[in-house]
Write a protein that holds these residues in place. Structure first.
Motif, short mmCIF file in Angstrom:
data_model
loop_
_atom_site.label_atom_id
_atom_site.label_comp_id
_atom_site.label_asym_id
_atom_site.label_seq_id
_atom_site.Cartn_x
_atom_site.Cartn_y
_atom_site.Cartn_z
N ALA A 34 0.96 -1.05 0.47
CA ALA A 34 -0.25 0.08 0.26
C ALA A 34 0.85 1.47 0.19
O ALA A 34 0.18 2.27 -1.08
CB ALA A 34 -1.00 -0.18 1.43
N TRP A 39 -2.02 4.40 -1.19
CA TRP A 39 -2.73 3.31 -1.19
C TRP A 39 -3.44 3.15 0.30
O TRP A 39 -2.56 3.61 1.07
CB TRP A 39 -3.51 2.12 -1.90
CG TRP A 39 -3.17 2.22 -2.99
CD1 TRP A 39 -3.22 2.93 -3.70
CD2 TRP A 39 -2.77 0.90 -4.05
NE1 TRP A 39 -2.98 2.22 -5.45
CE2 TRP A 39 -2.54 1.20 -5.01
CE3 TRP A 39 -2.74 -0.24 -3.57
CZ2 TRP A 39 -2.80 0.44 -6.58
CZ3 TRP A 39 -3.22 -1.61 -4.67
CH2 TRP A 39 -2.59 -0.85 -6.18
N LYS A 41 -3.85 1.25 3.90
CA LYS A 41 -3.52 0.38 3.36
C LYS A 41 -5.31 -0.74 3.96
O LYS A 41 -4.57 -1.77 3.30
CB LYS A 41 -3.01 -0.51 5.01
CG LYS A 41 -3.99 0.34 6.20
CD LYS A 41 -3.03 0.18 7.19
CE LYS A 41 -3.66 0.69 8.65
NZ LYS A 41 -2.85 -0.08 10.13
N LYS A 43 -6.77 -0.95 0.83
CA LYS A 43 -7.37 -1.15 -0.11
C LYS A 43 -6.25 -2.90 -0.34
O LYS A 43 -7.81 -3.79 -0.86
CB LYS A 43 -6.35 -0.70 -1.49
CG LYS A 43 -7.31 -0.20 -2.00
CD LYS A 43 -6.63 0.32 -3.35
CE LYS A 43 -6.93 0.45 -5.16
NZ LYS A 43 -6.38 1.37 -5.67
#
Length: 283
Positions: A34, A39, A41, A43
């Motif tokens: 991530a 991102w 985390k 995701k």
């Protein structure tokens, strides 16, 4: 969401996890992956557990972050495989409505017996330009998609050439409330209803209307098309479903035949259309 679709999404998630854990430079944690792309985390967890559908960019970035860019084509093929059945409006309409219309034009051009049930609006193959414009404009508003309304209307009108080219049979059933739904101005609906009366008697179209007063053996449900008893196209608020497995097609075909038992044709259908036309507000 269909079981087949969710199962495919979960299978893709398992493959993503395998790639992460087999990174040539050493297995990556979800947090490390991530962080590489900024991102959230969560995701990574959502993607690996099939709770979120990745975009092609997500897959490319995942493969590169894990040091295995060569797996991108494999991952993309898996994504395309299940998205060919459930096509989210968000993705389909990213380039506007015209590409969606072109896809339907091609599907109908490649079919000979086309069955339809519609409980919400007049089907596209029978729409007037102004009615189509109203429907497509409202769809763009709902999905916040690019506005290519005039191009989409022209593409939808081009589809109507199939009604007159021969070699196809359209068997279309509408629910009576469709004739009265003011999803467009009354004047536009009046012209649209006139268009329907002109369709009755066309040798390529069987147009039936299910009266609101008719007994129904199944609920009206959502609209759908069946192409040559081999493929079904239906839609929800979030996605369009293209189904070709035999069990699904057989279910929709049974539903269509059951609804047809409640439909009226010919002069009786004319009378329902005329009644809806007379009931329109004057302005």
């Amino acid at each position: 969401m269909s079981t087949d679709y969710q199962g495919a999404r979960e299978a893709l998630g398992i493959r993503l996890r395998e790639i992460r854990l087999s990174a040539p430079g050493g297995r990556l944690t979800g947090t490390q992956l991530a962080q590489k792309h900024g991102w959230d985390k969560s995701k990574v967890s959502r993607l690996e557990n099939g709770r979120q559908t990745p975009t092609p960019d997500d897959l490319r970035m995942w493969a590169e972050a894990c040091g295995q860019p060569e797996t991108y084509d494999e991952l993309l093929a898996k994504l395309r495989g299940f998205e060919s059945h459930i096509r989210s409006w968000r993705r389909q309409l990213a380039a506007g409505h015209r590409p969606v219309q072109d896809a339907h034009n091609a599907a109908q051009a490649n079919s000979t017996v086309l069955r339809a049930w519609e409980s919400s609006w007049i089907v596209g193959i029978l729409q007037t330009p102004d009615y189509a414009r109203a429907v497509l404009t409202r769809s763009a508003d709902l999905h916040k998609s690019p506005r290519d309304t005039e191009e989409a209307v022209r593409a939808r009108m081009k589809r109507q050439e199939l009604l007159y080219s021969g070699g196809r049979r359209y068997q279309i059933i509408l629910w009576e409330p469709v004739l009265r739904a003011l999803i467009c101005p009354p004047a536009v609906l009046a012209v649209q209803l006139d268009r329907l009366t002109g369709i009755i008697g066309l040798d390529t179209v069987d147009l039936g209307i299910v009266p609101l007063s008719a007994p129904l053996k199944v609920p009206p449900g959502v609209g759908f098309w069946i192409y040559d008893d081999r493929q079904v196209v239906t839609e929800t608020w979030h996605a369009e479903l293209w189904l070709d497995d035999a069990d699904s097609v057989a279910t929709y075909l049974r539903a269509w035949k059951t609804l047809k038992e409640s439909a009226v044709y010919g002069s009786d259908a004319h009378n329902l259309i005329h009644a809806a036309r007379r009931a329109l507000p004057s302005r």
